[in-house]
Design a protein around this motif. Structure first.
Motif, PDB file in Angstrom:
ATOM      1  N   ARG A  67       0.828  -1.225   0.000  1.00  0.00           N
ATOM      2  CA  ARG A  67       0.000   0.000   0.000  1.00  0.00           C
ATOM      3  C   ARG A  67       0.852   1.260   0.000  1.00  0.00           C
ATOM      4  O   ARG A  67       0.551   2.233  -0.686  1.00  0.00           O
ATOM      5  CB  ARG A  67      -0.931   0.010   1.214  1.00  0.00           C
ATOM      6  CG  ARG A  67      -2.351  -0.413   0.858  1.00  0.00           C
ATOM      7  CD  ARG A  67      -3.202  -0.470   2.108  1.00  0.00           C
ATOM      8  NE  ARG A  67      -2.519  -1.237   3.152  1.00  0.00           N
ATOM      9  CZ  ARG A  67      -2.911  -1.305   4.425  1.00  0.00           C
ATOM     10  NH1 ARG A  67      -3.966  -0.650   4.820  1.00  0.00           N
ATOM     11  NH2 ARG A  67      -2.251  -2.038   5.296  1.00  0.00           N
ATOM     12  N   GLU A 106       2.215   1.735  -3.476  1.00  0.00           N
ATOM     13  CA  GLU A 106       1.163   2.218  -4.384  1.00  0.00           C
ATOM     14  C   GLU A 106       0.896   3.704  -4.185  1.00  0.00           C
ATOM     15  O   GLU A 106       0.699   4.453  -5.137  1.00  0.00           O
ATOM     16  CB  GLU A 106      -0.123   1.401  -4.188  1.00  0.00           C
ATOM     17  CG  GLU A 106      -0.113   0.115  -4.998  1.00  0.00           C
ATOM     18  CD  GLU A 106      -1.386  -0.712  -4.855  1.00  0.00           C
ATOM     19  OE1 GLU A 106      -1.521  -1.669  -5.625  1.00  0.00           O
ATOM     20  OE2 GLU A 106      -2.227  -0.407  -3.985  1.00  0.00           O
ATOM     21  N   GLN A 107       0.892   4.128  -2.908  1.00  0.00           N
ATOM     22  CA  GLN A 107       0.665   5.551  -2.634  1.00  0.00           C
ATOM     23  C   GLN A 107       1.816   6.407  -3.147  1.00  0.00           C
ATOM     24  O   GLN A 107       1.607   7.520  -3.625  1.00  0.00           O
ATOM     25  CB  GLN A 107       0.512   5.777  -1.121  1.00  0.00           C
ATOM     26  CG  GLN A 107      -0.894   5.461  -0.618  1.00  0.00           C
ATOM     27  CD  GLN A 107      -0.915   5.305   0.908  1.00  0.00           C
ATOM     28  OE1 GLN A 107       0.017   5.732   1.592  1.00  0.00           O
ATOM     29  NE2 GLN A 107      -1.977   4.715   1.418  1.00  0.00           N
TER      30      GLN A 107
END
Lengths: 272, 314
Positions: A225, A228-229
């Protein structure tokens, strides 16, 4: 009596007669899953197992002696988020997880005397605080003294935020102990299971003389995550999985659980 | 201020600072002196009331001295060394040889950029694996030629990107932790700005660890902690307090050896003074460490880090 539970929540697996595979969603008979070491007989998905189950799978006759059982987490920061950290730890211990996020044991693996540390994901995501750091460091020091090989089975989200900088320093403490083990030429095998990320990967989990991963295990520094950010795009299929690490040269082997004990034994026999 | 917004609690201070230099530029000494008094009062106010989150913002201030500013201010005969000999050169970490007080030293440090282009070039001070591997290569060089290592820590963290993961970010950090513990040469670490988790520690294992007054050092950024534990970015200030990431906290925990005072209002208010303070601390530390046999250093370093962490035992 519980009749139906999802597998993967390891502490709950033994309760029901039937479980649903996290990989293929097939309904499995619990006894059968247990007999296959919690690997789905249909799709091969490796379910997460507790530290106790792990040790019983690896050590001869399920015979082992727990070490450093008296060490537990303190709350040096007085940390409070939605609930005080001290209460969180107390509740988990009362539920039976008295060994914090790692269980250290001395035993035999295929007749080889050794020390195994197995991480407990159900204890705050297997996170590494000072209790985990201390127990693993003592395990290494015990290996130095006895010349026993070391196996650490990692399963952890990384350093434990609730212990702040002191959890970060466990990375330095354990790695410094591993430097001594390295110089003493005592074998250390790191087993990477799903998931192993953050400060655990960035210290002892990547420092094995041999790094062995279970199939499909997520292993990385940054969590998917966070990446991805940062890059603002979807990650490719299979990214940070065991096979990806093998392809990129970060692990020696990807070994199915049924062959793990035998593989460790064969490697240790070569190295000792 | 080259592209970065001034945090609101520093706005008055920044405005006064500009007014003072403007008055000085116009040769109005009386006005400059009057404004300087106001400036000092405001700097004292900021320092007296600074919160942990505000320290994070000071630690990230774009005019704070970076590694190459310390090299320029304190050292001569600088030769920058590039590359990890395996993949690439990472501009987010600089390494090199220099003379400090006439003695050769090896310098490693995170490097941030000051303008937009430079910031991108330095990847905002977030190293990739090759940066850590370059640092290790050069530290090995230091050991070989019996030179002490000076390490400047200032990073938001190791870069969390696809390429970094592919090339083994975790392995690179882990290896540095193990190898630095065993390095047979003095290592002095100064946390000058942001001590961003494993990405900071990967060049932060030393015989002496100093920290500037407003620097922060944490297992996770307050933003990251708030997002995970409170699932709410607006809880960042609370996370900054809960994490106990200030120099005072770390001194109390026994993680650092000494706090180095900053100029009133922060190192960016008077960078040359901040650089000199660091220089004095380095001088003393190196003199002490030179008296220890290099082969004895790993044992002492182990004892130092072995003690870290609080736990219960029955």
């Amino acid at each position: 009596m519980v009749w139906f539970r999802r597998a993967g929540r390891e502490s709950r697996v033994p309760e029901g007669l039937w479980v649903k595979c996290e990989g293929c969603r097939e309904i499995l008979y619990r006894k059968e899953l247990e007999a296959s070491l919690y690997v789905c007989p249909k799709c091969g998905h490796h379910h997460r197992v507790s530290a106790r189950v792990r040790l019983s799978q690896l050590l001869d006759g399920g015979n082992w002696k727990e070490l450093f059982a008296g060490v537990s987490s303190a709350d040096p920061l007085g940390f409070v988020d939605s609930k005080p950290y001290a209460e969180r730890v107390k509740a988990l211990r009362e539920r039976g997880a008295r060994h914090d996020a790692v269980l250290v044991a001395q035993g035999k693996l295929d007749g080889i005397r050794l020390i195994v540390a197995a991480m407990e994901y159900s204890f705050m995501g297997g996170s590494m605080g000072a209790a985990v750091g201390e127990k693993i460091t003592r395990a290494i020091e015990r290996c130095l003294k006895s010349s026993y090989p070391l196996v650490i089975v990692s399963c952890s989200g990384g350093a434990r935020m609730q212990e702040g900088i002191l959890s970060l320093m466990q990375m330095a403490k354990i790695s410094a102990a591993l430097a001594r083990l390295h110089q003493a030429k005592i074998p250390y095998i790191s087993v990477l299971t799903d998931p192993t990320t953050g400060g655990v990967t960035a210290s002892y989990a990547m420092l094995g003389d041999l790094n062995i991963a279970e199939p499909g295990a997520l292993v990385g520094f940054a969590g998917p995550r966070v990446i991805e950010q940062t890059i603002r795009q979807k990650l490719p299929e299979g990214f940070q999985r065991a096979e990806f690490l093998l392809e990129h040269g970060m692990v020696d082997l990807v070994v199915p659980r049924q062959e793990l004990k035998e593989t460790i034994a064969r490697c240790l026999n070569h190295l000792t | 201020m080259a592209g970065a917004a001034v945090p609101s609690f520093l706005a008055t201070l920044e405005a006064l600072r500009q007014q003072v230099s403007e008055a000085e530029r116009q040769g109005d000494r009386a006005e400059a002196a009057r404004l300087k008094e106001q400036l000092d009062a405001e700097a004292r106010r900021v320092t007296a009331t600074v919160t942990p989150w505000q320290r994070c913002l000071i630690a990230r201030h774009a005019e704070r001295p970076y590694t190459l500013d310390y090299v320029r201010g304190l050292m001569t005969d600088w030769v920058e060394l590039h590359g990890d000999r395996g993949f690439a050169d990472d501009p987010a970490i600089v390494t090199g040889l220099a003379s400090f007080d006439g003695d050769s030293v090896v310098v490693v440090g995170h490097q941030k950029g000051r303008d937009t282009r430079d910031r991108l070039y330095r990847n905002f001070g977030q190293p990739r694996p090759e940066g850590y591997r370059k640092a290790l290569r050069v530290m090995r060089l230091a050991e070989k030629f019996r030179l002490p290592v000076i390490s400047f820590v200032d990073t938001p963290g190791a870069y969390p990107g696809i390429d970094a993961e592919e090339r083994g970010q975790a392995e690179a950090i882990a290896r540095n932790l193990r190898e630095m513990a065993a390095l047979e040469t003095p290592i002095v670490v100064v946390v000058t700005g942001e001590g961003g988790s494993g990405g900071a520690l990967a060049i932060g294992v030393g015989d002496r660890v100093f920290m500037l007054e407003h620097a922060v050092y944490s297992v996770i950024s307050p933003e990251g902690c708030a997002a995970i534990l409170w699932k709410d970015q607006s809880e960042t200030q609370r996370a900054a307090e809960a994490l106990r990431l200030t120099a005072n906290d770390l001194l109390g925990f026994g993680v650092i050896d000494e706090i180095l005072p900053e100029p009133l209002g922060g190192a960016h208010m008077d960078p040359p003074l901040a650089v000199r303070t660091v220089g004095t601390a380095l001088r003393t530390a190196l003199a002490e460490l030179r008296r220890i046999r290099p082969a004895d250093l790993p044992r002492r370093r182990y004892a130092k880090f072995r003690k870290m962490g609080a736990f219960l035992e029955r």
